[in-house]
Design a protein around this motif. Structure first.
Motif, PDB file in Angstrom:
ATOM      1  N   VAL A   1       6.000  18.551 -29.646  1.00 54.75           N
ATOM      2  CA  VAL A   1       7.301  18.964 -30.166  1.00 54.75           C
ATOM      3  C   VAL A   1       8.144  19.428 -28.981  1.00 54.75           C
ATOM      4  O   VAL A   1       7.764  20.357 -28.258  1.00 54.75           O
ATOM      5  N   VAL A   2       9.279  18.770 -28.784  1.00 55.68           N
ATOM      6  CA  VAL A   2      10.142  19.067 -27.635  1.00 55.68           C
ATOM      7  C   VAL A   2      11.286  19.957 -28.085  1.00 55.68           C
ATOM      8  O   VAL A   2      12.150  19.527 -28.863  1.00 55.68           O
ATOM      9  N   GLY A   3      11.295  21.193 -27.600  1.00 49.67           N
ATOM     10  CA  GLY A   3      12.343  22.150 -27.966  1.00 49.67           C
ATOM     11  C   GLY A   3      11.793  23.193 -28.923  1.00 49.67           C
ATOM     12  O   GLY A   3      11.220  22.854 -29.964  1.00 49.67           O
ATOM     13  N   ALA A   4      11.945  24.482 -28.545  1.00 50.12           N
ATOM     14  CA  ALA A   4      11.400  25.569 -29.376  1.00 50.12           C
ATOM     15  C   ALA A   4      12.515  26.369 -30.033  1.00 50.12           C
ATOM     16  O   ALA A   4      12.452  27.585 -30.148  1.00 50.12           O
ATOM     17  N   GLY A   5      13.587  25.675 -30.454  1.00 48.78           N
ATOM     18  CA  GLY A   5      14.626  26.293 -31.268  1.00 48.78           C
ATOM     19  C   GLY A   5      14.234  26.189 -32.745  1.00 48.78           C
ATOM     20  O   GLY A   5      13.054  25.957 -33.077  1.00 48.78           O
TER      21      GLY A   5
ATOM     22  N   MET B   1       9.225  22.598 -37.129  1.00 48.46           N
ATOM     23  CA  MET B   1       8.351  21.422 -37.147  1.00 48.46           C
ATOM     24  C   MET B   1       6.940  21.781 -36.680  1.00 48.46           C
ATOM     25  O   MET B   1       5.947  21.375 -37.294  1.00 48.46           O
ATOM     26  N   ALA B   2       6.848  22.540 -35.578  1.00 45.08           N
ATOM     27  CA  ALA B   2       5.532  22.889 -35.040  1.00 45.08           C
ATOM     28  C   ALA B   2       4.735  23.690 -36.068  1.00 45.08           C
ATOM     29  O   ALA B   2       3.550  23.414 -36.331  1.00 45.08           O
TER      30      ALA B   2
ATOM     31  N   ILE C   1       6.864  22.447 -26.504  1.00 42.84           N
ATOM     32  CA  ILE C   1       7.389  22.747 -25.164  1.00 42.84           C
ATOM     33  C   ILE C   1       8.876  23.081 -25.228  1.00 42.84           C
ATOM     34  O   ILE C   1       9.585  22.668 -26.155  1.00 42.84           O
ATOM     35  N   ASP C   2       9.330  23.856 -24.254  1.00 46.32           N
ATOM     36  CA  ASP C   2      10.764  24.051 -24.076  1.00 46.32           C
ATOM     37  C   ASP C   2      11.033  24.185 -22.581  1.00 46.32           C
ATOM     38  O   ASP C   2      10.265  24.813 -21.862  1.00 46.32           O
ATOM     39  N   ARG C   3      12.118  23.614 -22.148  1.00 41.86           N
ATOM     40  CA  ARG C   3      12.397  23.709 -20.707  1.00 41.86           C
ATOM     41  C   ARG C   3      12.949  25.082 -20.333  1.00 41.86           C
ATOM     42  O   ARG C   3      12.928  25.458 -19.167  1.00 41.86           O
TER      43      ARG C   3
ATOM     44  N   PRO D   1      -3.239  29.118 -34.413  1.00 37.24           N
ATOM     45  CA  PRO D   1      -4.293  28.643 -33.511  1.00 37.24           C
ATOM     46  C   PRO D   1      -4.145  27.173 -33.121  1.00 37.24           C
ATOM     47  O   PRO D   1      -4.652  26.759 -32.081  1.00 37.24           O
ATOM     48  N   ARG D   2      -3.443  26.384 -33.931  1.00 38.25           N
ATOM     49  CA  ARG D   2      -3.310  24.964 -33.574  1.00 38.25           C
ATOM     50  C   ARG D   2      -1.992  24.645 -32.862  1.00 38.25           C
ATOM     51  O   ARG D   2      -1.697  23.486 -32.619  1.00 38.25           O
ATOM     52  N   VAL D   3      -1.199  25.692 -32.552  1.00 42.75           N
ATOM     53  CA  VAL D   3       0.045  25.454 -31.789  1.00 42.75           C
ATOM     54  C   VAL D   3      -0.132  26.022 -30.388  1.00 42.75           C
ATOM     55  O   VAL D   3      -0.408  27.211 -30.217  1.00 42.75           O
ATOM     56  N   GLU D   4       0.012  25.158 -29.391  1.00 43.79           N
ATOM     57  CA  GLU D   4       0.031  25.647 -28.013  1.00 43.79           C
ATOM     58  C   GLU D   4       1.481  25.592 -27.525  1.00 43.79           C
ATOM     59  O   GLU D   4       2.190  24.600 -27.759  1.00 43.79           O
ATOM     60  N   LEU D   5       1.868  26.662 -26.861  1.00 47.46           N
ATOM     61  CA  LEU D   5       3.261  26.782 -26.417  1.00 47.46           C
ATOM     62  C   LEU D   5       3.320  26.653 -24.907  1.00 47.46           C
ATOM     63  O   LEU D   5       2.569  27.321 -24.190  1.00 47.46           O
ATOM     64  N   ALA D   6       4.203  25.787 -24.418  1.00 39.79           N
ATOM     65  CA  ALA D   6       4.409  25.679 -22.962  1.00 39.79           C
ATOM     66  C   ALA D   6       5.898  25.853 -22.676  1.00 39.79           C
ATOM     67  O   ALA D   6       6.703  24.948 -22.956  1.00 39.79           O
ATOM     68  N   LEU D   7       6.246  27.026 -22.136  1.00 39.33           N
ATOM     69  CA  LEU D   7       7.654  27.283 -21.800  1.00 39.33           C
ATOM     70  C   LEU D   7       7.905  26.832 -20.362  1.00 39.33           C
ATOM     71  O   LEU D   7       6.974  26.663 -19.580  1.00 39.33           O
TER      72      LEU D   7
END
Ligand code: FAD
Ligand code: UDP
Length: 366
Positions: A6-10, A16-17, A31-33, A206-212
């Motif tokens: 999922v691209v974008g954490a808005g 969606m995530a 992920i979010d940039r 637990p099934r969502v990994e976040l990469a900022l």
């Protein structure tokens, strides 16, 4: 290892995530940039400990019970009804235009019928309402249009209201009663601990990994994701193949003042074209925070910068349509959100759109 990227954490991406992990049991990399969650609704504390909205004032309001029910799983709420004043002819008057506005501007005290007649007497006959200019002059006439809408819109969009869809200025109603609230939605409230805290709760799974701080463009092996949810600018996804889609941007000037209260309302609009900014927001009205100081922000519209507003007019829509055709053909990618769908969505509309997109994916999953 992941089922979805999922691209974008808005609002679009976080919804969606959460749904994919929580509803489908999928493994998700979100992920979010940027270096934070919540997209444009991000609301950290500033260096004085005052809660601000980094990307301009975000007020939650909706008529969609399904959206309230969904978000209420992740936050409690603080009731909040937004009020805005506009600086017109040196006075601060309510916008949307209502009985109080007419009284302060013209000295007339009118009941609902008289206010309706007053405005009807000024309204211009417009055969077909196509533009934002048409929408307003057909309701309140040219003088009020000039005082409240023309300058503000020209600054905000870099376009004349005659060049924008009627829906843009049409977001602002005209009232004949004395209701001074900006919105009349059935649900008006702010997340009690702020938007960012609500987002934390959404993605804490637990099934969502976040990469900022992670840009989609820097991910080389995209094939390892079964499906991508893209919530960034749709033209950027396609390397601006048909040219850059215009998004309006803003420059924010924050200021902290050594006084508990700065202005009379949460937001003061500046429709006068000679004032370079469009509005001033005092955050403590939005958050209810008690603090001896106060932080305000002024918004200076720009053509360049972070993409904030899709531009609702025929030219931009025609260009977007070309990208929409590509997007529809893109296998295993779902485009959702304000930038990806190029729609002037409010937060609740983005959540609704994401919930619908999720339901479509879930159908295909069974
Ligand atoms: P965004 O919040 O823009 O999130 C998209 C995210 O994707 C961003 O965080 C971005 O960094 C990330 N991203 C983009 N490209 C990439 C990439 N290549 N790689 C990794 N990450 C990427 N709505 C209301 O309901 N009420 C309001 O009062 C209100 N006020 C607003 C005021 C302003 C000044 C603005 C600009 C908007 C306002 N909105 C308001 C609208 C609201 O901000 C949006 O509807 C909502 O935030 C959109 O959510 P989104 O997830 O679609 O997009
Ligand atoms: N608008 C205006 N004068 C105002 C308030 C709004 O002309 O005092 C117009 C302007 O074009 C603006 C649009 O109405 O962009 C929508 O206003 P809204 O407050 O909904 O804007 P947002 O909060 O999305 O920036």
């Amino acid at each position: 290892m992941y089922d979805y990227l999922v691209v974008g954490a808005g609002f679009a991406g976080a919804t969606m995530a959460e749904r994919l992990a929580g509803g489908l049991g999928a493994r998700v990399l979100l992920i979010d940039r940027r270096d934070h969650l919540a997209g444009n609704a991000y609301d950290p504390l500033d260096e004085h400990g005052i809660r601000i909205h980094r990307y301009g004032p975000h007020i939650f309001h909706t008529n969609a019970q399904r959206v309230v029910d969904y978000l209420s799983r992740f936050t409690a709420w603080r009731p909040y009804e937004h009020r805005v004043l506009a600086r017109v002819r040196g006075a601060l008057v309510p916008i949307p235009i209502n009985q109080v506005t007419l009284h302060r501007l013209f000295g007339v005290r009118l009941d609902e019928r008289a206010a309706a007649a007053f405005l009807a007497g000024r309204a211009e006959g417009v055969e077909r309402i196509a533009s934002s200019e048409d929408a307003i002059v057909a309701k309140v006439g040219r003088e009020l249009y000039g005082l409240f809408f023309r300058g503000y819109t020209r600054k905000q969009w870099g376009l004349d209201p005659s060049e924008l869809d009627s829906s843009v200025c049409g977001r602002i109603p005209t009232r004949v009663d004395d209701d001074c609230r900006y919105f009349t939605d059935t649900f008006q409230a702010m997340p009690r601990e702020g938007f960012a805290t609500m987002f934390q709760a959404m993605v804490e799974h637990p099934r969502v990994e976040l990469a900022l701080g992670c840009d989609y463009r820097s991910i080389a092996d995209r094939e390892r994701f079964g499906h991508v949810i893209f919530t960034g600018p749709v033209d950027e996804y396609f390397d601006e193949r048909f040219g850059k889609l215009p998004y309006r941007s803003l420059h924010f000037e924050f200021e902290t003042l050594d006084t508990p209260v700065y202005q009379e309302a949460a937001v003061v609009n500046e429709p006068d074209e000679s004032v370079p900014y469009t509005r001033t927001t005092e955050f403590k009205y939005l958050t209810g925070q008690v603090h001896p100081k106060t932080t305000i922000v002024r918004e200076y519209p720009r053509a360049e910068g972070d993409p904030y507003y899709p531009i609702p007019n025929p030219e931009c829509r025609a260009l977007y349509q070309k990208y929409a055709v590509l997007a529809a053909k893109e296998r295993n990618v779902t485009f959702v959100g304000r930038l990806a769908e190029y729609r002037y969505y409010n937060m609740d509309q983005v959540v609704a759109s994401a919930l619908t997109a999720f339901e479509e994916l879930a159908k295909a999953h069974v």
